[in-house]
Design an enzyme around this catalytic site. Structure first.
Site, PDB file in Angstrom:
ATOM      1  N   ASP A  66     -11.248  10.593  -4.359  1.00 56.14           N
ATOM      2  CA  ASP A  66     -12.458  11.397  -4.207  1.00 56.14           C
ATOM      3  C   ASP A  66     -12.390  12.642  -5.089  1.00 56.14           C
ATOM      4  O   ASP A  66     -13.189  13.565  -4.924  1.00 56.14           O
ATOM      5  CB  ASP A  66     -12.666  11.796  -2.741  1.00 56.14           C
ATOM      6  CG  ASP A  66     -11.641  12.811  -2.258  1.00 56.14           C
ATOM      7  OD1 ASP A  66     -10.466  12.706  -2.687  1.00 56.14           O
ATOM      8  OD2 ASP A  66     -11.994  13.703  -1.464  1.00 56.14           O
ATOM      9  N   PHE A 118      -9.815  10.002   4.660  1.00 55.84           N
ATOM     10  CA  PHE A 118      -9.878  10.885   3.500  1.00 55.84           C
ATOM     11  C   PHE A 118     -11.182  10.685   2.735  1.00 55.84           C
ATOM     12  O   PHE A 118     -11.771  11.639   2.219  1.00 55.84           O
ATOM     13  CB  PHE A 118      -8.679  10.628   2.583  1.00 55.84           C
ATOM     14  CG  PHE A 118      -7.390  11.197   3.086  1.00 55.84           C
ATOM     15  CD1 PHE A 118      -7.133  12.560   3.007  1.00 55.84           C
ATOM     16  CD2 PHE A 118      -6.425  10.377   3.647  1.00 55.84           C
ATOM     17  CE1 PHE A 118      -5.936  13.099   3.475  1.00 55.84           C
ATOM     18  CE2 PHE A 118      -5.224  10.900   4.124  1.00 55.84           C
ATOM     19  CZ  PHE A 118      -4.990  12.265   4.036  1.00 55.84           C
ATOM     20  N   ASP A 130      -2.825  12.240  -3.029  1.00 54.60           N
ATOM     21  CA  ASP A 130      -2.954  13.675  -3.245  1.00 54.60           C
ATOM     22  C   ASP A 130      -3.329  13.922  -4.715  1.00 54.60           C
ATOM     23  O   ASP A 130      -2.608  13.507  -5.614  1.00 54.60           O
ATOM     24  CB  ASP A 130      -1.641  14.372  -2.905  1.00 54.60           C
ATOM     25  CG  ASP A 130      -1.785  15.885  -2.785  1.00 54.60           C
ATOM     26  OD1 ASP A 130      -2.612  16.458  -3.526  1.00 54.60           O
ATOM     27  OD2 ASP A 130      -1.081  16.482  -1.957  1.00 54.60           O
ATOM     28  N   GLU A 186       0.846  -1.183   0.000  1.00 52.35           N
ATOM     29  CA  GLU A 186       0.000   0.000   0.000  1.00 52.35           C
ATOM     30  C   GLU A 186       0.885   1.239   0.000  1.00 52.35           C
ATOM     31  O   GLU A 186       1.761   1.379   0.862  1.00 52.35           O
ATOM     32  CB  GLU A 186      -0.934   0.037   1.208  1.00 52.35           C
ATOM     33  CG  GLU A 186      -1.841   1.265   1.187  1.00 52.35           C
ATOM     34  CD  GLU A 186      -2.905   1.266   2.270  1.00 52.35           C
ATOM     35  OE1 GLU A 186      -3.595   2.298   2.404  1.00 52.35           O
ATOM     36  OE2 GLU A 186      -3.041   0.254   2.978  1.00 52.35           O
TER      37      GLU A 186
END
Length: 226
Positions: free
Chosen positions: A170, A207, A134, A59
Site C-alpha cells: 500500500d 494492513f 514494511d 508466505e
C-alpha cells in the site's frame, strides 16, 4: 570475535507489542503441532513435513494470519509455509489453523532471509507470497526493504520453473522500488506489462484495509520464474 564478514541488514524490527492471553495460549499449546524453529534443522523435506508431495507456497510476513488461513482453506491440495518473527501473529495464525481444521499449513518462527538460505532447498517452492511488507519509507532505511536484490535472486533460486513471486503493497514508492528490483532479477519475468491486476483469490488483509483507509494506492506485482 570479528570475522570480517559484512553484517546483513534485517528487514524487520522485533516489536515489543503485547500478545493477548489467547495468542499466548495458542503459541504455547499449538506451536509444537504446527510450528517449527529452523535453527539447526537443516534443509526441510516438505513431503515429510506435510505427509504429501503437493506444491508448496511460502508466505513471508503473514501478519495476523487471517488471509493466510483463508487461502489455505480454499486450496486444500496446496501446502503453505508461513514465516514470521512476531509471536502475537504466530499465535493468531496457529489459532486459525486449529479453528479451521487445517492440515496444510506449517509455521516457521524466524528470519526469512536466514531460513531461505539454510533451510529451503533450491527449486523446491512453487510460489512466494509477500503481502504488505514494511515499506521502510525513510530513504536512509531503504536498505532494510525485503524486496530488494540480492534477496530477490534468492527467491528466484528457491522457486521451481513456472512458479511465481506475488507481492502487494500500500506504499506506492515501495511498489515502484520493488518493480525495479524484481525486473532486474535475471530469473524472473513480469507476468504483466507493469503492475499486476488485483488477484481475486487474495483476501483483503488488515494492513490493506488500513492503507485503503488512509487513501493509499494498492500496488501488486506478479513475477514468474522463467
Amino acid at each position: 570475535m570479528d570475522t570480517g564478514a559484512p553484517r546483513r541488514v534485517r528487514s524487520f524490527v522485533l516489536r515489543a507489542g503485547r500478545a493477548s492471553h489467547a495468542q499466548k495460549r495458542s503459541y504455547e499449546t499449538l506451536f509444537p503441532l504446527y510450528g517449527l524453529r529452523a535453527d539447526g534443522a537443516g534443509p526441510l523435506d516438505f513431503a515429510r513435513l506435510f505427509g504429501n508431495s503437493g506444491p508448496v507456497v511460502v508466505e513471508i510476513g503473514f501478519g495476523m494470519g487471517t488471509a493466510t488461513s483463508i487461502i489455505a482453506q480454499q486450496n486444500p491440495g496446496v501446502n503453505y509455509v508461513g514465516i514470521d518473527v512476531h509471536r502475537p501473529g504466530i499465535g493468531r495464525l496457529l489459532w486459525e489453523i486449529e479453528r479451521r481444521g487445517l492440515s496444510n499449513i506449517r509455521v516457521i518462527e524466524g528470519d526469512a532471509a536466514e531460513i531461505l538460505e539454510k533451510n529451503i532447498q533450491d527449486c523446491s517452492v512453487s510460489a512466494f507470497h509477500i503481502f504488505f511488507p514494511d515499506p521502510w519509507p525513510k530513504k536512509r532505511h531503504h536498505k532494510r526493504r525485503l524486496v530488494s536484490r540480492p534477496f530477490t535472486d534468492t527467491l528466484a533460486a528457491k522457486i521451481l520453473p513456472g512458479g511465481y513471486v506475488y507481492m502487494a503493497s500500500d506504499w506506492a514508492e515501495y511498489g515502484d522500488w520493488a518493480l525495479g528490483e524484481l525486473s532486474a532479477t535475471p530469473a524472473l519475468v513480469n507476468k504483466y506489462s507493469g503492475f499486476a491486476e488485483r488477484q481475486a483469490w487474495r483476501p483483503q488483509t488488515e494492513f490493506e484495509r488500513k492503507g485503503i483507509g488512509k487513501k493509499h494506492e494498492i500496488r501488486e506485482l506478479f513475477f514468474l520464474k522463467a
